[in-house]
Design a protein around this motif. Structure first.
Motif, mmCIF file in Angstrom:
data_model
loop_
_atom_site.group_PDB
_atom_site.id
_atom_site.type_symbol
_atom_site.label_atom_id
_atom_site.label_comp_id
_atom_site.label_asym_id
_atom_site.label_seq_id
_atom_site.Cartn_x
_atom_site.Cartn_y
_atom_site.Cartn_z
ATOM 1 N N UNK A 92 1.287 25.845 8.589
ATOM 2 C CA UNK A 92 1.370 24.379 8.603
ATOM 3 C C UNK A 92 -0.001 23.715 8.732
ATOM 4 N N UNK A 94 -3.855 22.608 7.857
ATOM 5 C CA UNK A 94 -4.726 22.452 6.699
ATOM 6 C C UNK A 94 -5.998 23.251 6.981
ATOM 7 N N UNK A 96 -9.084 22.309 6.908
ATOM 8 C CA UNK A 96 -10.013 21.594 7.804
ATOM 9 C C UNK A 96 -9.497 21.598 9.244
ATOM 10 N N UNK A 100 -11.395 22.984 12.501
ATOM 11 C CA UNK A 100 -11.558 22.117 13.673
ATOM 12 C C UNK A 100 -10.972 22.778 14.927
ATOM 13 N N UNK A 101 -9.788 23.377 14.766
ATOM 14 C CA UNK A 101 -9.123 24.040 15.891
ATOM 15 C C UNK A 101 -9.949 25.237 16.362
ATOM 16 N N UNK A 103 -13.136 25.992 15.973
ATOM 17 C CA UNK A 103 -14.481 25.734 16.504
ATOM 18 C C UNK A 103 -14.446 25.354 17.984
ATOM 19 N N UNK A 126 -8.330 20.051 2.372
ATOM 20 C CA UNK A 126 -7.042 19.377 2.591
ATOM 21 C C UNK A 126 -5.846 20.260 2.227
ATOM 22 N N UNK B 225 -3.266 13.230 3.563
ATOM 23 C CA UNK B 225 -3.925 14.427 4.093
ATOM 24 C C UNK B 225 -5.413 14.410 3.766
ATOM 25 N N UNK B 226 -5.741 13.965 2.541
ATOM 26 C CA UNK B 226 -7.156 13.910 2.152
ATOM 27 C C UNK B 226 -7.897 12.884 3.010
ATOM 28 N N UNK B 228 -7.048 11.931 5.990
ATOM 29 C CA UNK B 228 -7.147 12.470 7.351
ATOM 30 C C UNK B 228 -8.239 13.524 7.428
ATOM 31 N N UNK B 229 -8.388 14.294 6.338
ATOM 32 C CA UNK B 229 -9.375 15.379 6.328
ATOM 33 C C UNK B 229 -10.795 14.845 6.518
ATOM 34 N N UNK B 232 -11.624 13.920 10.711
ATOM 35 C CA UNK B 232 -11.343 14.797 11.842
ATOM 36 C C UNK B 232 -12.541 14.873 12.784
ATOM 37 N N UNK B 233 -12.304 14.575 14.041
ATOM 38 C CA UNK B 233 -13.387 14.701 15.016
ATOM 39 C C UNK B 233 -13.148 15.958 15.838
ATOM 40 N N UNK B 234 -14.221 16.571 16.366
ATOM 41 C CA UNK B 234 -14.039 17.823 17.100
ATOM 42 C C UNK B 234 -13.229 17.628 18.388
ATOM 43 N N UNK B 235 -12.573 18.689 18.831
ATOM 44 C CA UNK B 235 -11.848 18.636 20.107
ATOM 45 C C UNK B 235 -12.842 18.655 21.267
ATOM 46 N N UNK B 241 -7.744 21.609 22.207
ATOM 47 C CA UNK B 241 -7.388 22.171 20.901
ATOM 48 C C UNK B 241 -6.047 22.906 20.994
ATOM 49 N N UNK B 244 -3.174 20.452 21.186
ATOM 50 C CA UNK B 244 -2.914 19.910 19.842
ATOM 51 C C UNK B 244 -2.115 20.921 19.020
ATOM 52 N N UNK B 245 -2.523 22.186 19.101
ATOM 53 C CA UNK B 245 -1.842 23.255 18.362
ATOM 54 C C UNK B 245 -0.362 23.333 18.756
ATOM 55 N N UNK B 248 1.591 20.189 17.548
ATOM 56 C CA UNK B 248 1.858 20.196 16.118
ATOM 57 C C UNK B 248 2.896 21.255 15.749
#
Lengths: 240, 541
Positions: A92, A94, A96, A100-101, A103, A126, B225-226, B228-229, B232-235, B241, B244-245, B248
């Motif tokens: 699920x 993407x 990116x 992000x997750x 890193x 994406x 999605x594009x 949003x891509x 994205x800012x770092x956690x 993180x 968030x995982x 989601x």
């Protein structure tokens, strides 16, 4: 304390009546490429799972960078990059989001290097992981395993079922990791020509027992210049 | 095995043979109930509780048949792709045959289920149930479910929305037909033609799925999605993180499920008219308990399959190999469950507010609220409402955590056994309460000694908590200082709750220590503190 990156002593593991690993001892010093070869079910993945701390040593001991990976997973896993054959990246996410997750867990994450790898692997940021081909998924997994320049890169059958171009990318990643001084690669494979191309040291495993572990040059010299494939068949009894 | 029919029969029957044997034994036992225990001439007195002995296993079997014969257990219900197993597409049979045999066997199973159910109702219970139309109705529900399951969709999640909407509409039409006392023949005439129609649709959708047709209507979501891509800012941290995982992956299931089901429940206020005060409260109670009920369903999805583990449950290597402590992993799961609970309750409260105010049923609630506040005083009324709401939210969260905790053990037998135990408990609860309410001796004994039950539960809770604290300390997963701080925090919450109980309902009928026992039982301790141990075991097997 030993300087070995991986130090395993008398490791035995049973699953019910089946002995998956039988008194395995292995010591891998820093800064080389180690190929782990064996037939299906020989115990390669079980050994790798002990190295990652996914399995607890029933008897014997496992030390990675001198630490117990079960007792101290953060210290050990933050220095290991891992790519598995199953490649269980969450479908699920993407690409990116995966970057992000991932890193967030590594202090040494190199954004520029991650972006360089993403572009080299032509990964659309994406795109959802589940929409990627098997090869692209492997590349995504390789990206997040390499982007923090791990001290130890563990690849479990990374080329299995992949086309030659993705295999080339994986071998390239192994080469890149070696180029970074002092880093170590352990990879299991049943593609012996691949092992022969990049490994400095080969460990053969049969039915949970290590039957041979030596530098590749030494192995070849002691077997009158035979190919690794022939040597493997003579020691393990069948082809992978 | 020389025919497609025999192969499909084996596919459906053989792996589930023990379940069918168990169901058969249960039915035989139910059948022997009358001649053995009541005598051949007697009629079984049907209390609501006793009905559970019959209706719960039949409802369970009905749902199970729906899941099995539509292949609903095989894949992702929300996926755009057909649920029909792709491995069967390569069989050398026509698409019509692929659709036909699961339908034929499913309809046969449903028909048998209804025949047995109606026979069980006639004898030994003496209920005169209609023989034909409910059986046809079960078949029609299965047939349309198969069509919706096997159809490929353009949007993710559309399958669930469409299937639930159409089946509930069908259900409502039949309920209205019963309400208006339509004859059995008329009902059969309405239902039966739907079977060939559903079969025709099933042939079409299986053929489409077999050709690999998956429509894609997600142009908007791809654009989003594009966009949003790019943003994205770092956690902030690894813990953020991981939270968030978890959110989601699992957090949205509960609020979405609640949002899908509640409109139908609250919609009955508009369809039937709310008429009586008791009906308004019935709808309110069902709506308030909906998140707890739905949490039981979503709990199963909190744990994903682990391709490396020998069983189907566990922590995936993707998660297990992240350099994060087991305690941080479990904290992310607990926080996700908390946010999921909050989101679900925001949905519930919003839907209740809208449903009751638009239907006019809010007047009944407001009148009862004023009456209650006049009796106990406004502060007590507010605290009581807060306690009930807090208790329901806590119950929802605990159901999520409990499901996660059982799943985290990674032991399939435990996960399945816990479901079975829950079912048996549910079935036994009604008859037990009914038997107690009818026995003066039992009621007298309970009146004198009921406090022994919370006392025993508290004792068990304390023993379990001490054992878990020792294991936690020994494992080193949590420092001794954190364990002591956690225990002190738990004790403080218990005493605050005890104080609220005493202030609210200080009475001579109940000794104060009973309030303390209830407060101890109400504040979660054992399941939460055991969660890190379960995850640690699963992460490092």
């Amino acid at each position: 304390m030993s300087d070995a990156v991986i130090d395993i002593e008398n490791l035995t593991r049973r699953f019910g009546a089946k002995t998956a690993l039988n008194a395995v001892s292995l010591s891998l010093p820093r800064g080389a490429v180690y190929g782990l070869v064996g037939a299906n079910g020989a115990g390669k993945t079980t050994l790798i799972k002990h190295i990652l701390g996914l399995l607890r040593a029933e008897s014997g001991s496992v030390r990675i960078f001198g630490l117990d990976p079960v007792a101290d997973p953060v210290a050990v896993l933050s220095r290991i990059g891992y790519l598995s054959e199953e490649n269980d990246l969450p479908g699920w996410m993407r690409v990116d989001e995966l970057i992000r997750y991932s890193r967030a867990f590594y202090k040494n994450w190199d954004d520029a290097y991650a972006e360089e790898l993403r572009q080299a692997f032509t990964l659309d940021p994406s795109a959802k992981i589940k929409t990627l081909s098997k090869g692209q998924k492997s590349r995504a997994g390789l990206l997040v395993a390499l982007a923090y320049r791990p001290e130890l890169l563990v690849l479990d059958e990374p080329s299995s079922g992949l086309d030659p171009i993705v295999r080339r990318d994986i071998l390239g990643a192994v080469m890149r990791t070696i180029a970074d001084e002092g880093r170590t690669v352990l990879f299991s494979s049943h593609l012996l020509d691949e092992v022969e191309q990049v490994a400095d040291h080969v460990t053969m495993i049969r039915q949970g027992t290590i039957v041979m572990s030596a530098p590749l040059d030494e192995i070849k010299a002691s077997h009158s210049g035979r190919t690794l494939d022939e040597i493997f068949v003579s020691h393990v009894g069948s082809h992978t | 095995m020389r025919s497609a029919a025999a192969a499909f029969a084996w596919e459906f029957g053989w792996p589930r043979r023990w379940l069918f044997v168990a169901l058969g034994l249960y039915l035989v036992a139910l059948g022997l109930l009358k001649p053995v225990f009541l005598g051949s001439g007697a009629t079984l007195d049907l209390g609501d509780g006793y009905v559970a002995f019959g209706t719960v296993p039949f409802s369970f079997t009905f749902m199970y048949f729906i899941a099995v014969f539509s292949f609903g257990l095989n894949g992702d219900l929300a996926a755009r792709q057909s649920i029909y197993p792709a491995r069967l597409f390569t069989l050398p049979v026509s698409s019509a045959e692929l659709a036909r045999w699961p339908m034929v066997y499913g309809l046969t199973a449903m028909a048998m289920l209804w025949i047995i159910a109606s026979l069980a109702a006639r004898w030994p219970m003496g209920l005169d149930l209609p023989l034909v139309w409910p059986g046809v109705m079960l078949g029609v529900v299965l047939a349309w479910t198969q069509v919706f399951m096997w159809m490929p969709y353009g949007f993710r999640g559309l399958r669930v929305v469409l299937a639930v909407s159409v089946l509930i509409t069908l259900d409502t039409l039949v309920i209205l037909a019963i309400e208006y006392k339509l004859s059995e023949a008329a009902l059969v005439a309405f239902l039966a033609p739907q079977l060939p129609l559903a079969y025709y649709c099933a042939c079409l959708v299986v053929a489409r799925a077999r050709r690999g047709v998956v429509p894609d209507w997600s142009v908007f979501s791809r654009t989003r999605a594009r966009e949003a891509a790019r943003s994205l800012s770092p956690f902030r941290s690894a813990a953020a993180a991981q939270l968030w995982f978890e959110w989601r992956r699992n957090g949205r299931s509960l609020p979405v499920l609640v949002a899908m089901v509640l409109p139908f429940e609250l919609g009955t206020l508009f369809i039937t008219g709310f008429g009586s005060t008791s009906y308004v409260f019935e709808v309110l109670i069902v709506a308030l308990f909906m998140p707890i009920l739905m949490a039981g369903f979503t709990a199963a999805t909190v744990n994903k399959a682990n391709p490396f583990a020998r069983d189907a449950y566990g922590v995936t290597p993707f998660t297990a190999t992240k350099p994060i402590t087991t305690t941080a992993l479990i904290a992310a799961k607990l926080k996700m469950a908390m946010w999921s609970t909050f989101a679900a309750w925001i949905v519930v409260l919003a839907f209740i507010a809208i449903g009751f105010s638009w239907s006019g049923a809010d007047a009944v609630l407001i009148e009862r609220w004023h009456s209650f506040a006049d009796q106990v005083g406004l502060p007590r009324a507010i605290v009581a409402a807060g306690l009930i709401l807090g208790g329901l939210m806590l119950g929802t969260w605990l159901m999520l955590v409990q499901g996660m905790f059982i799943g985290l053990t990674g032991r399939e037998w435990l996960i399945k056994t816990s479901g079975f135990v829950w079912l048996v408990f549910f079935m036994a609860l009604g008859p037990t309460l009914e038997a107690i309410s009818e026995s003066t001796d039992a009621l007298r004994w309970l009146w004198d000694n009921w406090t022994i039950f919370p006392a025993i539960l508290v004792l068990l809770k304390m023993i379990a908590a001490i054992a878990i604290a020792r294991r936690l300390s020994h494992s080193g997963l949590i420092s001794d200082r954190a364990i002591v701080a956690g225990a002190a925090g738990w004790a403080a919450v218990v005493f605050v709750l005890y104080g609220v109980f005493v202030w609210w309902a200080d009475t001579l009928l109940l000794p104060r220590h009973v309030f303390l026992l209830i407060a101890i039982l109400a504040v979660p301790l054992v399941r939460i503190s055991a969660a890190p141990l379960a995850l640690d075991w699963n992460r490092h097997r």
